[in-house]
Design an enzyme around this catalytic site. Structure first.
Site, mmCIF file in Angstrom:
data_model
loop_
_atom_site.group_PDB
_atom_site.id
_atom_site.type_symbol
_atom_site.label_atom_id
_atom_site.label_comp_id
_atom_site.label_asym_id
_atom_site.label_seq_id
_atom_site.Cartn_x
_atom_site.Cartn_y
_atom_site.Cartn_z
ATOM 1 N N SER A 1 0.663 -1.154 0.603
ATOM 2 C CA SER A 1 -0.180 -0.104 -0.224
ATOM 3 C C SER A 1 0.569 1.436 -0.335
ATOM 4 O O SER A 1 1.739 0.953 0.699
ATOM 5 C CB SER A 1 -0.777 -0.190 1.222
ATOM 6 O OG SER A 1 -1.943 0.797 1.336
ATOM 7 N N TYR B 1 -1.851 -0.649 10.371
ATOM 8 C CA TYR B 1 -1.894 -1.331 9.078
ATOM 9 C C TYR B 1 -0.587 -0.050 7.705
ATOM 10 O O TYR B 1 0.114 -1.304 6.849
ATOM 11 C CB TYR B 1 -2.684 -0.336 7.995
ATOM 12 C CG TYR B 1 -2.844 -0.462 6.705
ATOM 13 C CD1 TYR B 1 -3.452 -1.778 6.625
ATOM 14 C CD2 TYR B 1 -2.902 0.173 5.347
ATOM 15 C CE1 TYR B 1 -3.431 -1.982 4.774
ATOM 16 C CE2 TYR B 1 -2.801 0.235 4.803
ATOM 17 C CZ TYR B 1 -3.857 -1.098 3.775
ATOM 18 O OH TYR B 1 -3.894 -1.855 2.698
HETATM 19 N N1 NAD Z 1 -8.404 -1.142 -2.833
HETATM 20 C C1 NAD Z 1 -7.116 -0.031 -2.432
HETATM 21 O O1 NAD Z 1 -7.801 1.421 -2.977
HETATM 22 C C2 NAD Z 1 -5.427 -0.183 -2.095
HETATM 23 C C3 NAD Z 1 -5.020 1.213 -1.926
HETATM 24 C C4 NAD Z 1 -3.835 0.288 -1.065
HETATM 25 C C5 NAD Z 1 -3.732 -1.270 -0.665
HETATM 26 N N2 NAD Z 1 -4.873 -2.683 -1.039
HETATM 27 C C6 NAD Z 1 -5.138 -3.661 -0.890
HETATM 28 O O2 NAD Z 1 -5.075 -4.265 -1.761
HETATM 29 C C7 NAD Z 1 -5.752 -5.826 -1.158
HETATM 30 C C8 NAD Z 1 -7.284 -5.828 -1.455
HETATM 31 O O3 NAD Z 1 -8.106 -3.996 -1.513
HETATM 32 P P1 NAD Z 1 -10.097 -4.103 -1.725
HETATM 33 O O4 NAD Z 1 -9.622 -3.195 -1.880
HETATM 34 O O5 NAD Z 1 -9.524 -5.261 -2.579
HETATM 35 O O6 NAD Z 1 -10.419 -5.104 0.043
HETATM 36 P P2 NAD Z 1 -11.055 -5.223 0.338
HETATM 37 O O7 NAD Z 1 -11.515 -5.400 1.289
HETATM 38 O O8 NAD Z 1 -12.429 -5.315 -0.571
HETATM 39 O O9 NAD Z 1 -10.765 -7.495 -0.008
HETATM 40 C C9 NAD Z 1 -9.539 -7.991 0.423
HETATM 41 C C10 NAD Z 1 -10.331 -9.661 1.204
HETATM 42 O O10 NAD Z 1 -9.667 -10.591 2.143
HETATM 43 C C11 NAD Z 1 -10.332 -11.194 2.912
HETATM 44 N N3 NAD Z 1 -9.606 -11.346 3.370
HETATM 45 C C12 NAD Z 1 -9.037 -10.324 4.813
HETATM 46 N N4 NAD Z 1 -8.473 -11.052 5.641
HETATM 47 C C13 NAD Z 1 -8.286 -12.338 5.331
HETATM 48 C C14 NAD Z 1 -7.747 -13.745 6.165
HETATM 49 N N5 NAD Z 1 -7.330 -13.652 6.958
HETATM 50 N N6 NAD Z 1 -7.972 -14.752 4.723
HETATM 51 C C15 NAD Z 1 -8.268 -14.725 3.598
HETATM 52 N N7 NAD Z 1 -9.347 -13.804 3.282
HETATM 53 C C16 NAD Z 1 -9.189 -12.866 4.145
HETATM 54 C C17 NAD Z 1 -11.441 -9.945 2.890
HETATM 55 O O11 NAD Z 1 -12.877 -10.818 3.488
HETATM 56 C C18 NAD Z 1 -11.904 -9.700 0.915
HETATM 57 O O12 NAD Z 1 -12.893 -9.820 0.872
HETATM 58 C C19 NAD Z 1 -5.588 -5.491 0.306
HETATM 59 O O13 NAD Z 1 -4.835 -6.434 0.796
HETATM 60 C C20 NAD Z 1 -5.266 -3.656 0.352
HETATM 61 O O14 NAD Z 1 -4.874 -3.650 1.659
HETATM 62 C C21 NAD Z 1 -6.008 -1.663 -1.381
#
Ligand code: NAD
Length: 210
Positions: free
Chosen positions: A128, A153
């Site tokens: 991130s 985080y």
């Molecule tokens: N969306 C953004 O703008 C953004 C920005 C920076 C980083 N990220 C990173 O990208 C990744 C995806 O982001 P997103 O926006 O799709 O988030 P999201 O919350 O929609 O998707 C993450 C998924 O991971 C699953 N999850 C969490 N813990 C888990 C575990 N222990 N075992 C199995 N599944 C688990 C959740 O149920 C969820 O469906 C994340 O790691 C997030 O930190 C996202």
């Protein structure tokens, strides 16, 4: 065609990526534990277009449970992993650092053990932009110092990057850490500002101050 393991396949980015790989003729094994950060029903809807696809296999598994993870993937040949699962969000991590350490750091450690045990060589990891913290040095780049995280985080994402580096270095795994900034589009996480603003505008609840 390859078999890709996508963690977090029920989430915003994971569900789009799963659709993309399936469309391009690959097989996808998807893992998600429906973390309660937001509604399970939203995540089930995210997977609606592919849950019954013959090239998709869904495993409802908590990645932080190493034994269950290793067992459920026994005998499945995986060519590469895209590890998107995790707890996202800066502010909630201040309330629940333990939860973030488990879902982000412990889960990533378990993915690395899985790779080593099953001879999987390729991993793309969702880090991130939050690792940049309060740095004044712009534009951000990949080689600047990011050793001052300002939220649990950010700390967990930086820790995962370091874990990945260690496994790359020790076991020659081919790993890329991707530092996402705000990702937006259909199905965006409900906690993010663009989603909230768009919803207010669509429901005629936006107040325009001039
Ligand atoms: N969306 C953004 O703008 C953004 C920005 C920076 C980083 N990220 C990173 O990208 C990744 C995806 O982001 P997103 O926006 O799709 O988030 P999201 O919350 O929609 O998707 C993450 C998924 O991971 C699953 N999850 C969490 N813990 C888990 C575990 N222990 N075992 C199995 N599944 C688990 C959740 O149920 C969820 O469906 C994340 O790691 C997030 O930190 C996202």
């Amino acid at each position: 065609m390859a078999t890709i393991l996508i963690t977090g396949c029920a989430g915003f980015i994971g569900s789009h990526l799963t659709e993309k790989f399936l469309k391009n003729g690959h097989q996808v094994v998807g893992i998600d534990n429906f973390d309660p950060f937001y509604d399970r029903s939203v995540k089930e809807q995210n997977m609606a277009s592919f849950i019954n696809n013959d090239d998709f296999r869904f495993l409802e598994v908590d990645l932080a449970d190493s034994e269950v993870l290793l067992n459920c993937l026994k005998g499945i040949q995986i060519d590469a992993i895209v590890h998107l699962a995790g707890k996202a969000g800066v502010r909630p991590s201040i309330e629940d650092p333990q939860g973030y350490i488990r879902a982000n750091i412990v889960a990533t450690q378990n993915i690395l053990v899985l790779m080593k045990e099953q001879g999987i060589r390729k991993l793309a990891f969702a880090s991130s932009s939050s690792v940049y913290g309060n740095t004044k040095e712009t534009p951000f780049n990949e080689i600047q110092d990011v050793s001052n995280p300002i939220s649990p985080y950010a700390f967990t994402k930086k820790a995962c990057e370091l874990l990945n580096y260690t496994y790359h270095s020790l076991h020659k795994l081919d790993i890329v850490n991707m530092r996402f900034f705000t990702v937006f589009g259909p199905r965006q996480r409900p906690d993010l500002a663009i989603h909230k603003f768009t919803k207010l505008i669509l429901n005629d609840r936006a107040i325009i101050l001039m």
